[in-house]
Design an enzyme around this catalytic site. Sequence first.
Site, short mmCIF file in Angstrom:
data_model
loop_
_atom_site.label_atom_id
_atom_site.label_comp_id
_atom_site.label_asym_id
_atom_site.label_seq_id
_atom_site.Cartn_x
_atom_site.Cartn_y
_atom_site.Cartn_z
N ASP A 1 61.40 9.55 46.82
CA ASP A 1 60.79 9.30 48.46
C ASP A 1 61.70 8.37 48.95
O ASP A 1 61.83 7.12 48.68
CB ASP A 1 59.48 9.12 48.52
CG ASP A 1 58.80 8.88 49.82
OD1 ASP A 1 59.60 9.06 50.70
OD2 ASP A 1 57.77 8.28 49.76
N GLY B 1 62.35 7.77 52.30
CA GLY B 1 61.96 7.18 53.71
C GLY B 1 61.85 8.46 54.72
O GLY B 1 62.43 9.76 54.61
N CYS C 1 56.37 4.81 55.45
CA CYS C 1 57.42 5.61 55.40
C CYS C 1 57.15 6.97 56.35
O CYS C 1 58.12 7.56 56.61
CB CYS C 1 57.96 6.05 54.01
SG CYS C 1 56.66 6.99 52.98
N GLU D 1 65.21 4.91 59.79
CA GLU D 1 63.97 4.37 59.61
C GLU D 1 63.69 3.01 59.81
O GLU D 1 64.64 2.12 59.36
CB GLU D 1 63.49 4.78 58.16
CG GLU D 1 62.07 4.10 57.77
CD GLU D 1 61.87 4.40 56.14
OE1 GLU D 1 60.84 4.99 56.01
OE2 GLU D 1 62.55 3.99 55.10
#
Length: 471
Positions: free
Chosen positions: A243, A245, A277, A371
């Site tokens: 995972d 972001g 996130c 992000e």
Amino acid sequence: MYNLALSNTTVVDQIVVINPFDGTVVGTVTETSAASLNSLLERATRGAQEARSLPRHRRSAILEKAAALVEARQEEFTLLIVREAGKTMTQARKEVSRCVNTLRLSADEAKRNAGEVIPFDSYVGSESRQGWYTREPLGIITAITPYNDPLNLVAHKLGPAIAGGNAVLLKPSELTPLSAIKLVEVLVESGLPDEVITVAIGGAQLGKALVSARHVRMISFTGGFATGEAIAKNAGIKKLAMDLGGNAPVIVMENCDFDAAVESCVSGAYWAAGQNCIGTQRILIQRSIYERFKAKFVEDTKKLKTGNPLDADIDVGPMISAKAVGKAAAMVDRALDAGATLLCGHKPAGNLYAPTVLENVPASCDVWNEEVFAPIVILQPFDELADAIDLANSPEYSLHAGIFTNDLEAALEAASRIDAGGIMINDSSDYRFDAMPFGGFKYGSMGREGVRFAYEDMTQPKVVCINRLKR
């Protein structure tokens, strides 16, 4: 406390865990040297043998008991999360509740999804055969977790791994390792053999050693893209689940429930001080309601109280470090220099960063494309839904997206065309249920979390085929 020294690791130093709000010491843990890799692997190998030998009912019972103990000790876990991660009391309590749910889902998974019968006689030439497949453990899994959800994201890796009969080399964030250690203690107290989970805490060199080890069969990583890319280069031949972001867009249509959209977007943007996130980062608003939405969103953002997360009336606690605040503020400064407009916020104060709203952000800015992992939101008007979908899809990172509308066709169009792992309709992007598949499109992730889906990633099928020979 869980004994990190059980792995006979080489002691490098003590890692001091600091409260991000006031700088006080929350605790210390022993740092693990990368030179300890062989000892770690030896211990994990023994743990894998023990884990595999646990019958499914024992795995389930251990996870159920652990869930009950975490629930009974909710305030202990809550206070620890607040002190080491800076979440507010409300946010920390929710994380503990989600951890309980994750462990219970894992307990259920341990008793099902064991395989199924294969219809061999569906194919010409296999009429005399019958059989099945089982789901077997991978062996040793390296799990690397971040600071923003220091308890539940650990549970999302440990729970399915235990359900599948695996051992885990767990490397929690060195910024927030205490919640992870406390969870491991609870699992051992609940009957998990001590060597099934080996905790190792340290920096990049330790991480590199753990992911490149040949005996490790899978890496489960939650964190940033650059680290994920480095892991992929060093891992060798093994399964990867990542995972990495997101940069979540939320579309607000003119026919939506206006008040619900504002309320959900404010919550989705600033939960956990934006260190989320799937937190709402870009809000795309239909032009006919843009000014009205902007006025209300900024008004409600300004009402949020920033400060000591132990105080009951605080909405936004500190970010994890001054470095994180500085990085976020620099992104905003670059956007302002490029012509963006500041509507509120952008006031660093130690590890606190006031909720910040921008508009007129050029698409070339990193605050638009990357992000931010901070309490920063961009407002952007659009005319037609197709334009909003194009804007939503512009970054390379994508986990979740949202749309607020009372038009079913518009909602389904967005769900079909937005490149994201989850589309939340009449919810902000940050909604997540721990049983659903969770992950992203494009560079947002590799594989899926969510207990059932992680369990399947952490196990492998074994086929048994019987040929009934006729004499």
